[in-house]
Design a protein around this motif. Structure first.
Motif, PDB file in Angstrom:
ATOM      1  N   UNK A   1      38.118  -4.537 -59.892  1.00 30.80           N
ATOM      2  CA  UNK A   1      38.669  -3.030 -59.703  1.00 30.80           C
ATOM      3  C   UNK A   1      37.866  -2.419 -58.186  1.00 30.80           C
ATOM      4  N   UNK A   2      36.489  -3.034 -58.147  1.00 32.62           N
ATOM      5  CA  UNK A   2      35.579  -2.463 -57.164  1.00 32.62           C
ATOM      6  C   UNK A   2      36.222  -3.192 -55.767  1.00 32.62           C
ATOM      7  N   UNK A   3      36.616  -4.213 -55.945  1.00 25.74           N
ATOM      8  CA  UNK A   3      36.972  -5.112 -54.763  1.00 25.74           C
ATOM      9  C   UNK A   3      38.417  -4.358 -54.131  1.00 25.74           C
ATOM     10  N   UNK A   4      39.235  -3.988 -55.226  1.00 29.80           N
ATOM     11  CA  UNK A   4      40.646  -3.371 -54.844  1.00 29.80           C
ATOM     12  C   UNK A   4      40.147  -2.258 -54.242  1.00 29.80           C
ATOM     13  N   UNK A   5      39.348  -1.426 -54.629  1.00 33.45           N
ATOM     14  CA  UNK A   5      38.980   0.104 -54.005  1.00 33.45           C
ATOM     15  C   UNK A   5      38.597  -0.138 -52.533  1.00 33.45           C
ATOM     16  N   UNK A   6      37.660  -1.280 -52.270  1.00 28.36           N
ATOM     17  CA  UNK A   6      37.122  -1.710 -50.757  1.00 28.36           C
ATOM     18  C   UNK A   6      38.425  -2.117 -50.065  1.00 28.36           C
ATOM     19  N   UNK A   7      39.259  -2.644 -50.485  1.00 22.02           N
ATOM     20  CA  UNK A   7      40.226  -3.218 -49.766  1.00 22.02           C
ATOM     21  C   UNK A   7      41.218  -2.099 -49.387  1.00 22.02           C
ATOM     22  N   UNK A   8      41.426  -1.267 -50.286  1.00 20.44           N
ATOM     23  CA  UNK A   8      42.228   0.034 -50.053  1.00 20.44           C
ATOM     24  C   UNK A   8      41.791   0.850 -48.923  1.00 20.44           C
ATOM     25  N   UNK A   9      40.402   1.068 -49.157  1.00 20.07           N
ATOM     26  CA  UNK A   9      39.682   1.747 -48.161  1.00 20.07           C
ATOM     27  C   UNK A   9      39.686   1.208 -46.658  1.00 20.07           C
ATOM     28  N   UNK A  10      39.480  -0.127 -46.708  1.00 21.01           N
ATOM     29  CA  UNK A  10      39.667  -1.003 -45.451  1.00 21.01           C
ATOM     30  C   UNK A  10      41.184  -0.451 -44.623  1.00 21.01           C
TER      31      UNK A  10
END
Length: 51
Positions: A1-10
């Protein structure tokens, strides 16, 4: 979930950066995209520190 958030922000960061650079005619859109780019950059660095 955290990785998905970081990918979306990038992804948001890259798209808003490209629109900020590419937009020449509409200054209001350019300002909004620059603001969105700065906010997404801050979110990305905050997620690196706290998540």
């Amino acid at each position: 979930m955290i990785t998905a958030f970081k990918v979306i922000v990038v992804i948001i960061l890259v798209i808003s950066f490209l629109l900020t650079i590419g937009e020449q005619e509409d200054k209001k859109l350019q300002e909004n995209m620059a603001f969105l780019c700065a906010i997404s950059m801050a979110l990305f660095f905050a997620s690196l520190v706290w998540l």
